[in-house]
Structures are given as structure tokens and as C-alpha cells.
Design a protein around this motif. Sequence first.
Motif, mmCIF file in Angstrom:
data_model
loop_
_atom_site.group_PDB
_atom_site.id
_atom_site.type_symbol
_atom_site.label_atom_id
_atom_site.label_comp_id
_atom_site.label_asym_id
_atom_site.label_seq_id
_atom_site.Cartn_x
_atom_site.Cartn_y
_atom_site.Cartn_z
ATOM 1 N N PHE A 130 0.831 -1.201 0.000
ATOM 2 C CA PHE A 130 0.000 0.000 0.000
ATOM 3 C C PHE A 130 0.871 1.259 0.000
ATOM 4 C CE2 PHE A 130 -1.988 3.453 2.413
ATOM 5 C CZ PHE A 130 -3.153 3.643 1.694
ATOM 6 N N GLY A 131 1.863 1.293 0.890
ATOM 7 C CA GLY A 131 2.736 2.453 0.970
ATOM 8 C C GLY A 131 3.559 2.672 -0.283
ATOM 9 N N SER A 132 3.930 1.575 -0.955
ATOM 10 C CA SER A 132 4.737 1.679 -2.168
ATOM 11 C C SER A 132 3.912 2.151 -3.361
ATOM 12 C CB SER A 132 5.381 0.327 -2.496
ATOM 13 O OG SER A 132 6.236 -0.095 -1.454
ATOM 14 N N GLU A 133 2.645 1.730 -3.412
ATOM 15 C CA GLU A 133 1.826 2.004 -4.589
ATOM 16 C C GLU A 133 0.941 3.231 -4.454
ATOM 17 O OE1 GLU A 133 1.983 0.422 -7.521
ATOM 18 O OE2 GLU A 133 3.655 -0.700 -6.684
ATOM 19 N N VAL A 134 0.814 3.786 -3.246
ATOM 20 C CA VAL A 134 -0.122 4.901 -3.062
ATOM 21 C C VAL A 134 0.327 6.149 -3.828
ATOM 22 C CG1 VAL A 134 0.950 5.861 -0.971
ATOM 23 C CG2 VAL A 134 -1.532 6.067 -1.312
ATOM 24 N N THR A 135 1.623 6.283 -4.071
ATOM 25 C CA THR A 135 2.124 7.430 -4.836
ATOM 26 C C THR A 135 2.214 7.128 -6.329
ATOM 27 O OG1 THR A 135 4.406 6.713 -4.392
ATOM 28 C CG2 THR A 135 3.455 8.363 -2.908
ATOM 29 N N ASN A 136 1.993 5.877 -6.698
ATOM 30 C CA ASN A 136 2.171 5.467 -8.086
ATOM 31 C C ASN A 136 1.226 6.175 -9.060
ATOM 32 O OD1 ASN A 136 1.821 3.603 -10.543
ATOM 33 N ND2 ASN A 136 3.634 2.780 -9.533
ATOM 34 N N PRO A 137 -0.076 6.293 -8.762
ATOM 35 C CA PRO A 137 -0.960 7.014 -9.698
ATOM 36 C C PRO A 137 -0.503 8.446 -9.966
ATOM 37 C CG PRO A 137 -2.261 5.742 -8.139
ATOM 38 C CD PRO A 137 -0.843 5.672 -7.670
ATOM 39 N N LEU A 138 0.015 9.118 -8.947
ATOM 40 C CA LEU A 138 0.508 10.483 -9.142
ATOM 41 C C LEU A 138 1.748 10.493 -10.030
ATOM 42 C CD1 LEU A 138 0.112 11.850 -5.507
ATOM 43 C CD2 LEU A 138 -1.242 12.500 -7.505
ATOM 44 N N LEU A 139 2.614 9.509 -9.829
ATOM 45 C CA LEU A 139 3.830 9.416 -10.639
ATOM 46 C C LEU A 139 3.489 9.192 -12.112
ATOM 47 C CD1 LEU A 139 6.939 9.390 -10.406
ATOM 48 C CD2 LEU A 139 6.807 6.909 -10.176
ATOM 49 N N GLN A 140 2.517 8.310 -12.363
ATOM 50 C CA GLN A 140 2.116 8.058 -13.744
ATOM 51 C C GLN A 140 1.386 9.263 -14.342
ATOM 52 O OE1 GLN A 140 3.586 5.486 -14.870
ATOM 53 N NE2 GLN A 140 4.138 4.930 -12.768
ATOM 54 N N THR A 141 0.564 9.928 -13.541
ATOM 55 C CA THR A 141 -0.129 11.128 -14.011
ATOM 56 C C THR A 141 0.870 12.187 -14.429
ATOM 57 O OG1 THR A 141 -2.008 10.689 -12.551
ATOM 58 C CG2 THR A 141 -1.764 12.945 -13.367
ATOM 59 N N ARG A 142 1.933 12.339 -13.638
ATOM 60 C CA ARG A 142 2.991 13.300 -13.966
ATOM 61 C C ARG A 142 3.610 12.982 -15.317
ATOM 62 N NH1 ARG A 142 8.591 13.370 -12.851
ATOM 63 N NH2 ARG A 142 9.435 15.479 -12.572
#
Length: 241
Positions: A130-142
Motif C-alpha cells: 500500500f505504501g509503495s503504490e499509493v504514490t504510483n498514480p501520481l507518478l504516472q499522471t505526472r
Amino acid sequence: MALLVVFAILCLCCWASFYFILCIINGSRSYEWNCRLVTLVHGIVAVCITAYIGYVDGPWPFTHPGTKNTPLQISALVVSLGYFIFDMAWCVYFRTEGPVMLAHHTMSILGILLTLWLGESGIESCAVLFGSEVTNPLLQTRWFLKQTGRYETPLGNAVDVLFVLLFVVMRIFVGGTMLYCELISPRPRFFIKCGGVAMYALSWAFMVDIVRFAMRKSKSWHKHRVRKEMVEANGHDGKMD
């Protein structure tokens, strides 16, 4: 265990099939575009499932590390295992990622395999996921904003700020608390604790890059603000003349 192997292979095939379908549908887009769409979908799915596990299904990972795996925890881990194997193979084939990201994928795969093999510590593995993937959507959006020419906008700035804040809170502070609870608990196996230390050290490796990015971004914002103020000041002077 044989059933888990079959389930993992099935999940791998599903992620790979999803990618190939996207390549057919989005033929005008690059391979990386379609792979990042798969990554975005996995990030959303993984966050939703692991959030439900941690906050609803339980047990609470900070107080019950090292407990037996539940069917839902096993399902979440196997689904992510299939994705990480797919993405690892894609990154190695296209040579798009550096050693830090490849190390992250390698440790994620090994950590999930160890958790499934031991039959325990599924709850803290899901918490790490959860902690590793919670920032992933923002990274891909960027990345998508950059590709579509919309990164240098207020939306791009908001995504950057939210990404940095969320990474620091979840990966450093919450992740550090989770690691502390893991280390002081007598239940988790020694290898699981070592894996937790390795993942947290990797978070700090990412953090170094994020600090450098934040410094460059703040300097860019400062220059833009000074330039804007100079233009406005020159405009006022012209009106006074």
C-alpha cells in the motif's frame, strides 16, 4: 503451493494480455505509454485492495505483524506478484529503468514470494505494498502530463507537490513506524525483518532523488516568480511614463 503458482502464472498472463490489448487499441501510442497505463491500473487496484485489508478486513499491521496470511492477503499479493514479474521483464527488455527501480522490483518479487512461502506476515507485506503504490498514480499522471504537454501547468505543479508530500509521509514516516513495529515484535521471522529494512533503505534511496527534484523545482518556481514580478513591474513603469 501448487495452486498459488498456477494463480500467479494466471495473473502474469492477465497483466501481459492487458498490455498487449492496450498496444492494439492504442497503436498510435508508444510501448511505454501502454505499459504505464498497466502500471496505473495496478497501482489503483493494489491501493484499493490493500487499503481494505488494512483498514477493514484486518488485522492492523502495526500491532499484528507476523500473523498468518488470510485468503484476501494472499490474493492481493499474488495479483501484485504477477504484475511485478511482468513489469520487471518489460523494464529489462526495453532498458527503461535504472538500478534503483530494478532493485525495488526485485525485492518486491522476492518479498512476496517469501511471504507466500512462509504463509505469514501477509498483513505487513500488504501494508508495504500500500505504501509503495499509493504514490504510483501520481507518478504516472505526472508522466502522462509531460507527454501531452500539460506538465507546466497548475495541475502539473499540484501533482508534483502532492506526490512529494505523500511520498515523505507514507514511505518515510509511516514506513519508518511500520519498520519499528516489525523489528520490536517477536512474531515476524528474521528474513522478513531483513526484507523490511531493505525496502525502507530503498525508500531513502528514492528520497534522495526526490529531494534533488524538489530543490530543482523550487528554484524553477522562484525564477518564474521573479521573472513574472519583473514583467509586472516593467508594465507598471510603462503606464506611468
